[in-house]
Design a protein around this motif. Structure first.
Motif, mmCIF file in Angstrom:
data_model
loop_
_atom_site.group_PDB
_atom_site.id
_atom_site.type_symbol
_atom_site.label_atom_id
_atom_site.label_comp_id
_atom_site.label_asym_id
_atom_site.label_seq_id
_atom_site.Cartn_x
_atom_site.Cartn_y
_atom_site.Cartn_z
ATOM 1 N N GLY A 1 17.233 26.151 80.447
ATOM 2 C CA GLY A 1 18.351 26.020 81.377
ATOM 3 C C GLY A 1 19.604 26.737 80.903
ATOM 4 O O GLY A 1 20.316 27.353 81.712
ATOM 5 N N ALA A 2 19.886 26.691 79.600
ATOM 6 C CA ALA A 2 21.106 27.329 79.084
ATOM 7 C C ALA A 2 20.998 28.843 79.194
ATOM 8 O O ALA A 2 21.954 29.520 79.597
ATOM 9 N N ARG B 1 7.974 31.769 81.080
ATOM 10 C CA ARG B 1 9.119 30.937 81.479
ATOM 11 C C ARG B 1 10.274 31.826 81.970
ATOM 12 O O ARG B 1 10.952 31.493 82.931
ATOM 13 N N THR C 1 18.150 29.785 72.391
ATOM 14 C CA THR C 1 17.060 28.873 72.021
ATOM 15 C C THR C 1 17.687 27.658 71.333
ATOM 16 O O THR C 1 18.865 27.670 70.976
ATOM 17 N N SER C 2 16.873 26.637 71.129
ATOM 18 C CA SER C 2 17.378 25.450 70.437
ATOM 19 C C SER C 2 17.032 25.483 68.948
ATOM 20 O O SER C 2 17.118 24.468 68.268
ATOM 21 N N ALA D 1 14.677 30.925 77.299
ATOM 22 C CA ALA D 1 14.513 30.996 78.763
ATOM 23 C C ALA D 1 14.641 29.617 79.393
ATOM 24 O O ALA D 1 14.160 29.397 80.501
ATOM 25 N N LEU E 1 24.444 29.496 71.103
ATOM 26 C CA LEU E 1 25.024 28.444 71.949
ATOM 27 C C LEU E 1 25.157 27.113 71.217
ATOM 28 O O LEU E 1 25.865 26.220 71.667
ATOM 29 N N ASN F 1 11.586 35.565 75.247
ATOM 30 C CA ASN F 1 11.202 34.173 74.997
ATOM 31 C C ASN F 1 9.849 34.081 74.314
ATOM 32 O O ASN F 1 8.987 34.941 74.475
ATOM 33 N N ARG F 2 9.700 33.012 73.518
ATOM 34 C CA ARG F 2 8.415 32.717 72.875
ATOM 35 C C ARG F 2 7.331 32.616 73.948
ATOM 36 O O ARG F 2 6.225 33.082 73.775
ATOM 37 N N THR F 3 7.679 31.981 75.072
ATOM 38 C CA THR F 3 6.749 31.835 76.200
ATOM 39 C C THR F 3 7.296 32.726 77.326
ATOM 40 O O THR F 3 8.113 32.278 78.140
ATOM 41 N N GLY G 1 28.724 28.078 69.833
ATOM 42 C CA GLY G 1 28.746 27.524 71.188
ATOM 43 C C GLY G 1 29.922 26.605 71.482
ATOM 44 O O GLY G 1 29.993 26.028 72.572
ATOM 45 N N GLN H 1 17.051 22.879 64.811
ATOM 46 C CA GLN H 1 15.827 22.516 64.074
ATOM 47 C C GLN H 1 15.912 23.098 62.666
ATOM 48 O O GLN H 1 15.543 24.249 62.453
HETATM 49 N N1 LIG Z 1 27.499 25.219 73.830
HETATM 50 C C1 LIG Z 1 27.191 24.600 74.954
HETATM 51 O O1 LIG Z 1 28.062 24.169 75.722
HETATM 52 C C2 LIG Z 1 25.744 24.447 75.330
HETATM 53 C C3 LIG Z 1 25.389 24.132 76.662
HETATM 54 C C4 LIG Z 1 24.032 24.019 76.982
HETATM 55 C C5 LIG Z 1 23.070 24.202 75.989
HETATM 56 N N2 LIG Z 1 23.443 24.489 74.711
HETATM 57 C C6 LIG Z 1 22.447 24.701 73.653
HETATM 58 O O2 LIG Z 1 21.560 25.722 74.086
HETATM 59 C C7 LIG Z 1 20.262 25.508 73.535
HETATM 60 C C8 LIG Z 1 19.214 25.643 74.624
HETATM 61 O O3 LIG Z 1 19.394 24.632 75.599
HETATM 62 P P1 LIG Z 1 18.398 24.487 76.851
HETATM 63 O O4 LIG Z 1 18.916 23.384 77.669
HETATM 64 O O5 LIG Z 1 18.156 25.815 77.483
HETATM 65 O O6 LIG Z 1 17.057 24.028 76.098
HETATM 66 P P2 LIG Z 1 15.551 24.133 76.593
HETATM 67 O O7 LIG Z 1 15.482 24.178 78.088
HETATM 68 O O8 LIG Z 1 14.815 23.074 75.849
HETATM 69 O O9 LIG Z 1 15.052 25.574 76.072
HETATM 70 C C9 LIG Z 1 14.871 25.797 74.705
HETATM 71 C C10 LIG Z 1 14.522 27.271 74.458
HETATM 72 O O10 LIG Z 1 14.376 27.448 73.051
HETATM 73 C C11 LIG Z 1 13.112 28.059 72.765
HETATM 74 N N3 LIG Z 1 12.657 27.551 71.484
HETATM 75 C C12 LIG Z 1 12.746 26.272 71.021
HETATM 76 N N4 LIG Z 1 12.245 26.190 69.770
HETATM 77 C C13 LIG Z 1 11.832 27.448 69.444
HETATM 78 C C14 LIG Z 1 11.226 28.002 68.280
HETATM 79 N N5 LIG Z 1 10.953 27.237 67.209
HETATM 80 N N6 LIG Z 1 10.937 29.323 68.288
HETATM 81 C C15 LIG Z 1 11.217 30.086 69.385
HETATM 82 N N7 LIG Z 1 11.787 29.624 70.503
HETATM 83 C C16 LIG Z 1 12.084 28.310 70.529
HETATM 84 C C17 LIG Z 1 12.234 27.637 73.919
HETATM 85 O O11 LIG Z 1 11.148 28.539 74.022
HETATM 86 P P3 LIG Z 1 9.824 28.153 74.894
HETATM 87 O O12 LIG Z 1 10.198 28.330 76.338
HETATM 88 O O13 LIG Z 1 8.808 29.117 74.411
HETATM 89 O O14 LIG Z 1 9.503 26.715 74.543
HETATM 90 C C18 LIG Z 1 13.220 27.751 75.092
HETATM 91 O O15 LIG Z 1 13.361 29.081 75.514
HETATM 92 C C19 LIG Z 1 20.301 24.112 72.892
HETATM 93 O O16 LIG Z 1 20.393 24.281 71.508
HETATM 94 C C20 LIG Z 1 21.553 23.478 73.446
HETATM 95 O O17 LIG Z 1 22.132 22.581 72.516
HETATM 96 C C21 LIG Z 1 24.760 24.628 74.373
#
Ligand SMILES: NC(=O)c1ccc[n+]([C@@H]2O[C@H](COP(=O)([O-])OP(=O)(O)OC[C@H]3O[C@@H](n4cnc5c(N)ncnc54)[C@H](OP(=O)(O)O)[C@@H]3O)[C@@H](O)[C@H]2O)c1
Length: 290
Positions: free
Chosen positions: A135-136, A161, A200-201, A133, A226, A156-158, A249, A205
């Motif tokens: 930005g992506a 959000r 999710t990211s 949940a 992604l 989403n975990r949370t 992605g 990890q």
């Molecule tokens: N391919 C592309 O062009 C592109 C573009 C943008 C982003 N991305 C990728 O998309 C992913 C997300 O980006 P974002 O900007 O949205 O990141 P973000 O705002 O940090 O959001 C991360 C999300 O992942 C969840 N999450 C993280 N660790 C987790 C875990 N261990 N278990 C369950 N949920 C977990 C978070 O849940 P909570 O809310 O509960 O913390 C949150 O919903 C990234 O990996 C980024 O590299 C790719």
């Protein structure tokens, strides 16, 4: 190309920034359409973002920027305005420079849809589950709403959000929108899903616990992640082993970059060249990581 006093510069702003694959791809693209432009990665810490924006505004041969983590949201008050795409997401991944202004735009969601369409997966009428949940996830969800998806399940975990932006998403189109906590039986949100998007990211990890038991991922479900580095996350690997069609992605990255290019230059993006450069720099990064 000879750099000279007329060279225009496009930057990407983020921190850290050394992982960026864009400089080689975008500079090659500019040159291939005859533009004396270069693209450079500019590592900017949060505390230096405001002064950086002032410098860019004053820089007459600055032709635009990309914006990446952690500045996609905090950059907004520093800009002169937002396009509709950036305003509804309250997130910016591109800065356009019409008449010297700094206008925030967002191409992430449209880039994702273009990557699906390129693979022959039209999102119209589809039931889509989005994990995450941030930005992506939000950018992808709004773009799927625009593209005519029938159902959008936000997981989403949370959950709070996702609940914060689900009403705005529901009001933006006809898709039925629901929010689910990640914890519990994944059948709750996967039942009837056509396309599953991991936004999710977790793929970044290596030590993370799986989101759920991926044995549930079965054809005809199309499974996307992604993340593009690694190209195949544990999530995608398991889905593919189970027989699902999978997509990483990289296509989203390419297409959001092509849309950025079009926004800055007003020219059609040289997609095959950009894809080839992206593949080359990603392969280099993979080699140096081993
Ligand atoms: N391919 C592309 O062009 C592109 C573009 C943008 C982003 N991305 C990728 O998309 C992913 C997300 O980006 P974002 O900007 O949205 O990141 P973000 O705002 O940090 O959001 C991360 C999300 O992942 C969840 N999450 C993280 N660790 C987790 C875990 N261990 N278990 C369950 N949920 C977990 C978070 O849940 P909570 O809310 O509960 O913390 C949150 O919903 C990234 O990996 C980024 O590299 C790719």
């Amino acid at each position: 190309m000879l750099l000279n006093g007329s060279t225009n510069v496009v930057t990407t702003l983020g921190y850290p920034i050394s992982q960026s694959l864009s400089p080689a791809m975008q500079t090659a693209a500019f040159q291939s359409v005859g533009l004396n432009w270069i693209y450079i990665a500019w590592g900017v810490r949060a505390e230096h973002l405001a002064v950086t924006l002032q410098a860019l505004k004053a820089w007459e041969n600055h032709a635009g920027s990309n914006v990446t983590a952690p500045h996609k949201e905090t950059i907004i008050p520093l800009l002169d305005g937002l396009t509709e795409a950036a305003a509804r997401l309250q997130a910016v991944n591109v800065i356009l420079r019409p008449e010297g202004k700094m206008i925030g735009h967002n191409t992430d969601g449209e880039g994702f849809i273009a990557s699906l369409r390129e693979e022959g997966i039209p999102p119209g009428g589809k039931r889509v589950t989005i994990l995450g949940a941030g930005g992506a996830a939000k950018a992808v969800a709004y773009a799927l709403q625009d593209a005519g998806a029938a159902e959008l399940h936000l997981v989403n975990r949370t959950p709070a959000r996702a609940e914060a932006w689900a009403p705005g998403l529901a009001a933006a189109g006809k898709a039925r929108v629901s929010v689910h906590p990640l914890a519990g039986d994944p059948a709750r949100f996967l039942e009837g899903t056509d396309i599953l998007v991991n936004a999710t990211s977790i793929g970044l990890q290596p030590e993370a616990v799986p989101l759920f038991d991926y044995a549930i991922l079965r054809p005809p479900l199309v499974v996307t992640d992604l993340v593009f580095f690694p190209r195949e996350t544990a999530f995608l690997r398991k889905a593919r082993a189970n027989g699902c069609r999978t997509l990483n992605g990289l296509g989203m990255l390419l297409h959001q970059a092509a849309l950025s290019f079009q926004g800055w230059t007003g020219k059609a993006a040289p997609l095959p060249l950009m894809r080839e450069r992206l593949e080359t720099v990603l392969a280099e990064r993979e080699r140096s990581a081993t």
